[in-house]
Design an enzyme around this catalytic site. Sequence first.
Site, short mmCIF file in Angstrom:
data_model
loop_
_atom_site.label_atom_id
_atom_site.label_comp_id
_atom_site.label_asym_id
_atom_site.label_seq_id
_atom_site.Cartn_x
_atom_site.Cartn_y
_atom_site.Cartn_z
N THR A 56 0.84 -1.20 0.00
CA THR A 56 0.00 0.00 0.00
C THR A 56 0.87 1.25 0.00
O THR A 56 0.68 2.16 -0.81
CB THR A 56 -0.92 -0.01 1.24
OG1 THR A 56 -1.78 -1.15 1.14
CG2 THR A 56 -1.76 1.26 1.34
N GLN A 159 1.32 -9.09 -6.44
CA GLN A 159 0.81 -10.46 -6.55
C GLN A 159 1.78 -11.41 -7.24
O GLN A 159 1.59 -12.62 -7.18
CB GLN A 159 -0.53 -10.46 -7.32
CG GLN A 159 -1.70 -10.03 -6.48
CD GLN A 159 -2.07 -11.04 -5.40
OE1 GLN A 159 -1.81 -12.23 -5.50
NE2 GLN A 159 -2.68 -10.56 -4.32
N CYS A 303 -8.80 -6.06 1.17
CA CYS A 303 -8.87 -4.71 1.74
C CYS A 303 -10.26 -4.11 1.64
O CYS A 303 -10.57 -3.14 2.31
CB CYS A 303 -7.87 -3.81 1.03
SG CYS A 303 -6.25 -4.52 0.99
N1 PLP Z 1 -1.41 -4.52 -4.44
C1 PLP Z 1 -1.94 -5.74 -4.62
C2 PLP Z 1 -2.11 -6.27 -6.00
C3 PLP Z 1 -2.31 -6.51 -3.51
O1 PLP Z 1 -2.84 -7.72 -3.69
C4 PLP Z 1 -2.12 -5.96 -2.21
C5 PLP Z 1 -2.51 -6.71 -0.99
O2 PLP Z 1 -3.35 -7.52 -0.95
C6 PLP Z 1 -1.56 -4.69 -2.09
C7 PLP Z 1 -1.21 -4.00 -3.22
C8 PLP Z 1 -1.34 -4.07 -0.73
O3 PLP Z 1 -0.23 -4.62 -0.10
P1 PLP Z 1 -0.06 -4.52 1.50
O4 PLP Z 1 -1.10 -5.41 2.08
O5 PLP Z 1 1.33 -5.00 1.74
O6 PLP Z 1 -0.22 -3.09 1.86
#
Ligand code: PLP
Length: 361
Positions: A56, A159, A303
Site C-alpha cells: 500500500t 501479486q 482490503c
Molecule cells: N497490491 C496488490 C495487487 C495486492 O494484492 C495488495 C494486498 O493484498 C496490495 C497492493 C497491498 O499490499 P499490502 O497489504 O502489503 O499493503
Amino acid sequence: MLDCLRAGHLNPASQHGSGRQARRVLESARDQLGTLLGASLAAPRRDHVIMTSGGTEANNLAVRGLVSEPGEVLVSPIEHPSALAAVEKLLERGFTRKWLSVTSGGHIDISTAREQISTETKLVCVMLANNEVGTLQDVATLARICSERGVPIHCDAVQVVGKGSVHFGDLGVSSLSFSAHKFHGPRGVGGLLVRQGISLRALLVGGSQQLGMRPGTESIASVVGMARALELAVEQQTEREARVRALRDRLESRLRAETNCVVVGEEPRLSHTTNVAFPGIDRQALVMALDMAGVECSTGSACTSGSSEPSHVLLAMGCPTPVVEGSIRLSLSAFTTAAEVDLATHRILAVVNDLRSRESR
Ligand code: PLP
C-alpha cells in the site's frame, strides 16, 4: 530475523560501530532483494530499492511521488484499492484520470492503450497481475510504449513477486512495488524499486534515511526476513508454481464438473488464485457459510471485503450481475497440500448444495 532481533537496539543510521554493522546487514539484504528482482545495482546505473511498510505504501509513494506538474494519469480500473485511492488523491492536485480499457477476460487492451498514451499523460499505472482474478498484464509492452513517449509507468507487482518471475530491468517500468507477506515473509514490510534517474517525491518528511525518499529508521529484522523469504521463493519458484497450479486446476475442474460455476478471468493468469462465481448464490452468504465450514475465502480484495460493495474488478470486466453477486476468491499458498484442496473442494460443494437447496425451498 531472530539474530537481528537478539542483537538489540541497532539503528542503521547511527555512526558508531554497531550502527555501521547494522547498516551493512541492511544494505546486504537490500542488495539481495534488488538482485533477485532484476534491478541494476552496479554503477553507473544504480536503481533504488526503497523499503516501505508494504504494498500500500509503495503504491502510494510511486503514484503520488512520480508526478509533479498536473496532467493526465492513465490507470487501469482493475488496480488494487491502494493504487486507485492514490490516483484519486492526485485529482485533488489538479490531475485528471483516464481509464485504460479492460477486456471481458480481465486483460488491459494494449491497442487502445497505445492510442491513449499521449504527451498529456504524466503517469501510467498498471498492475502486473490482478489480485482478484489473477490475470497477468502485458506490462513490458506498455512500458515500451511509455518509454518511447517519455511517460513514467508504475507497476504494482505485489501479486507476482515471490510467485512468478519478475525482472525489473526486462519489464522496463519506472517503478515496481512488492510486499513480503505475499511470499511468506513478515507482515508490515515491502518495497519499491525505482529506476535510476527517475525522480521521486517523498510522501513523508523527516530524516535522510533512504536518500530522504522514505525517511524513518528501517526495521532491519523485517527487511532481512523479506530478503530470505524472497530468496527461498525464487529458488523454489518453478517447483512451487507447477505444484500450486496443478492443485488450483484440480480445485477448479472439480467445482466445474459438479456445479454450474463460472471461473472468472482468462489465461494468462496467476497459478495460485481462482475467482469462482456460483450464479444465483449470494457471495456474502457463501463466504460466511464457508467460514463456518472451515474454508476461508473472500469476495473482492481483502482490503475491501469488509464492505458489501460488488467487486470493482468484475464490474470493470463487464461480468453479468449473477456472476458479480455470486463470486468468491480462493488462494492457495506454497504450502497447501493436495489433501487440503480435496477437503476444501468437498466442503465448498456441500455448502453450495446446501445454499441452493435452501433457496429452492
Ligand atoms: N497490491 C496488490 C495487487 C495486492 O494484492 C495488495 C494486498 O493484498 C496490495 C497492493 C497491498 O499490499 P499490502 O497489504 O502489503 O499493503
